[in-house]
Design an enzyme around this catalytic site. Structure first.
Site, short mmCIF file in Angstrom:
data_model
loop_
_atom_site.label_atom_id
_atom_site.label_comp_id
_atom_site.label_asym_id
_atom_site.label_seq_id
_atom_site.Cartn_x
_atom_site.Cartn_y
_atom_site.Cartn_z
N SER A 252 19.83 52.16 -42.88
CA SER A 252 19.99 52.98 -41.67
C SER A 252 20.44 52.17 -40.47
O SER A 252 20.76 52.73 -39.42
CB SER A 252 18.67 53.68 -41.34
OG SER A 252 17.69 52.70 -41.03
N CYS B 155 -7.27 32.57 -52.73
CA CYS B 155 -6.05 31.81 -53.04
C CYS B 155 -6.33 30.90 -54.23
O CYS B 155 -7.34 30.19 -54.24
CB CYS B 155 -5.66 30.98 -51.82
SG CYS B 155 -4.39 29.75 -52.17
N HIS C 174 13.28 40.38 -46.44
CA HIS C 174 11.99 40.96 -46.05
C HIS C 174 10.90 40.65 -47.07
O HIS C 174 9.87 41.32 -47.08
CB HIS C 174 12.13 42.47 -45.83
CG HIS C 174 12.92 42.82 -44.60
ND1 HIS C 174 13.39 44.09 -44.32
CD2 HIS C 174 13.33 42.04 -43.56
CE1 HIS C 174 14.05 44.07 -43.17
NE2 HIS C 174 14.03 42.85 -42.69
N LEU D 13 24.53 57.39 -47.73
CA LEU D 13 24.43 58.85 -47.87
C LEU D 13 24.78 59.55 -46.56
O LEU D 13 25.49 60.55 -46.54
CB LEU D 13 23.00 59.20 -48.29
CG LEU D 13 22.73 60.60 -48.80
CD1 LEU D 13 23.60 60.95 -49.99
CD2 LEU D 13 21.25 60.72 -49.17
P1 OAD Z 1 15.83 53.29 -44.12
O1 OAD Z 1 14.85 54.21 -44.75
O2 OAD Z 1 15.70 53.04 -42.67
O3 OAD Z 1 17.32 53.83 -44.37
C1 OAD Z 1 17.74 54.21 -45.65
C2 OAD Z 1 19.21 54.61 -45.57
O4 OAD Z 1 19.65 54.89 -46.88
C3 OAD Z 1 19.50 55.85 -44.72
O5 OAD Z 1 20.62 55.60 -43.89
C4 OAD Z 1 19.79 56.93 -45.75
O6 OAD Z 1 20.75 57.85 -45.29
C5 OAD Z 1 20.36 56.11 -46.89
N1 OAD Z 1 20.15 56.71 -48.21
C6 OAD Z 1 19.12 57.47 -48.64
N2 OAD Z 1 19.26 57.79 -49.93
C7 OAD Z 1 20.43 57.23 -50.33
C8 OAD Z 1 21.16 57.20 -51.55
N3 OAD Z 1 20.71 57.82 -52.66
N4 OAD Z 1 22.33 56.53 -51.58
C9 OAD Z 1 22.80 55.90 -50.49
N5 OAD Z 1 22.17 55.89 -49.30
C10 OAD Z 1 21.00 56.55 -49.22
O7 OAD Z 1 15.79 51.92 -44.96
P2 OAD Z 1 16.33 50.49 -44.55
O8 OAD Z 1 17.53 50.56 -43.69
O9 OAD Z 1 16.40 49.68 -45.79
O10 OAD Z 1 11.33 46.73 -43.27
O11 OAD Z 1 15.10 49.96 -43.69
C11 OAD Z 1 15.16 48.67 -43.17
C12 OAD Z 1 13.77 48.12 -43.06
O12 OAD Z 1 12.94 49.02 -42.33
C13 OAD Z 1 13.03 47.96 -44.37
O13 OAD Z 1 13.37 46.78 -45.06
C14 OAD Z 1 11.61 47.96 -43.95
C15 OAD Z 1 11.66 49.13 -43.01
O14 OAD Z 1 10.68 49.24 -42.06
C16 OAD Z 1 10.09 46.24 -43.24
O15 OAD Z 1 9.13 46.83 -43.73
C17 OAD Z 1 9.97 44.91 -42.54
#
Ligand code: OAD
Length: 251
Positions: free
Chosen positions: A187, A146, A119, A212
């Site tokens: 997530s 730029c 990303h 988590l």
């Molecule tokens: P999310 O915010 O959707 O999910 C975060 C996950 O991490 C959740 O399942 C939480 O339960 C878990 N979590 C939170 N705290 C934690 C901890 N201390 N230890 C372990 N797990 C924990 O984030 P992403 O899945 O990374 O994209 O989101 C994917 C994409 O959506 C991002 O890269 C971004 C976003 O929109 C763009 O902006 C293109």
């Protein structure tokens, strides 16, 4: 025509283990996740700050959003989960590949070298006109030019919704050839990353989720462990480096 984001990191050819990381990995470094109750998408409108259309409508708003995240990133430190993954890479070398959805640089600051930022990266700027990339200043603005073509068309080198993530060919090849796939702190709501576990399983890999909470993709994993990344990840790394085959065969 809009210039394309350019992949900036080369990874290894044939990793044994592919690790997908998400915002949960950096949560305990103080960087916000997206979809938790206090997550970024509960406070900001995704369409306004994370799409090409939002940027075209209001570049100042989008720059302000990423400037704040960049500043926060500068003060954040890698947590024990980042450090444990770097320790794993020291032991396994190019048998390990990290694919991250995170735009922070905490993997690199922990010492990881083989990291694909699918990303994009917050600390890089990009010209929509000529495609050049350069290190982002802490504060970007719509009036920035730029350094190469002088166009006022600069943006953060992050992938927005509606754009194609980076390194997809390299990631697909790594997943189709790996023996172990691990997802940490994601997530499973954003594709194509959310499909990687099924692709890895179809290719014969064992699959492990460290998160988590239950995620949207939890049902696709062979093994699931619940808890904060800062304790789960170091303990899993200790297990695999200690030779106890806690997750399939010890690589
Ligand atoms: P999310 O915010 O959707 O999910 C975060 C996950 O991490 C959740 O399942 C939480 O339960 C878990 N979590 C939170 N705290 C934690 C901890 N201390 N230890 C372990 N797990 C924990 O984030 P992403 O899945 O990374 O994209 O989101 C994917 C994409 O959506 C991002 O890269 C971004 C976003 O929109 C763009 O902006 C293109």
């Amino acid at each position: 025509m809009e210039a394309r984001l350019r992949p900036t990191t080369r990874g290894p050819a044939a990793p044994h283990t592919v690790i997908l990381t998400g915002a949960g990995l950096s949560a305990e470094s103080g960087l916000g996740t997206f979809r938790d109750a206090q997550g970024l998408w509960s406070r900001y409108n995704l369409d306004d700050v994370a799409t090409p259309e939002g940027f075209a409508r209001d570049p100042a708003l989008v720059h302000a959003f990423y400037n704040a995240r960049r500043a926060q990133c500068l003060t954040a430190q890698p947590n024990p989960a980042h450090l444990a993954l770097a320790r794993l890479e020291s032991a396994w070398g190019d048998r390990l590949l990290i694919v991250t959805q995170n735009v922070d640089d905490l993997h690199e600051r922990a010492g990881s070298l083989r990291v694909l930022h699918m990303h994009g990266r917050l600390n890089e700027a990009f010209c929509n006109q000529c495609g050049d990339h350069w290190p982002a200043p802490v504060e970007m603005a719509a009036s920035d030019r730029c350094p190469t073509c002088r166009a006022q068309a600069t943006r953060p080198a992050v992938v927005w919704f509606g754009e194609t993530p980076l390194h997809l060919d390299q990631i697909a090849s790594a997943i189709s050839g790996c023996q172990h796939f691990v997802a940490i702190g994601t997530s499973g709501q954003v594709y194509p990353a959310a499909a990687f576990v099924q692709e890895a399983a179809a290719a014969g890999a064992t699959t492990l989720e460290l998160n988590l909470d239950r995620s949207d993709i939890t049902p696709y994993f062979d093994d699931v462990r619940r808890g904060p990344a800062s304790t789960l990840v170091p303990s899993w790394v200790d297990e695999v480096l200690g030779g106890s085959p806690a997750h399939g065969d010890s690589p």
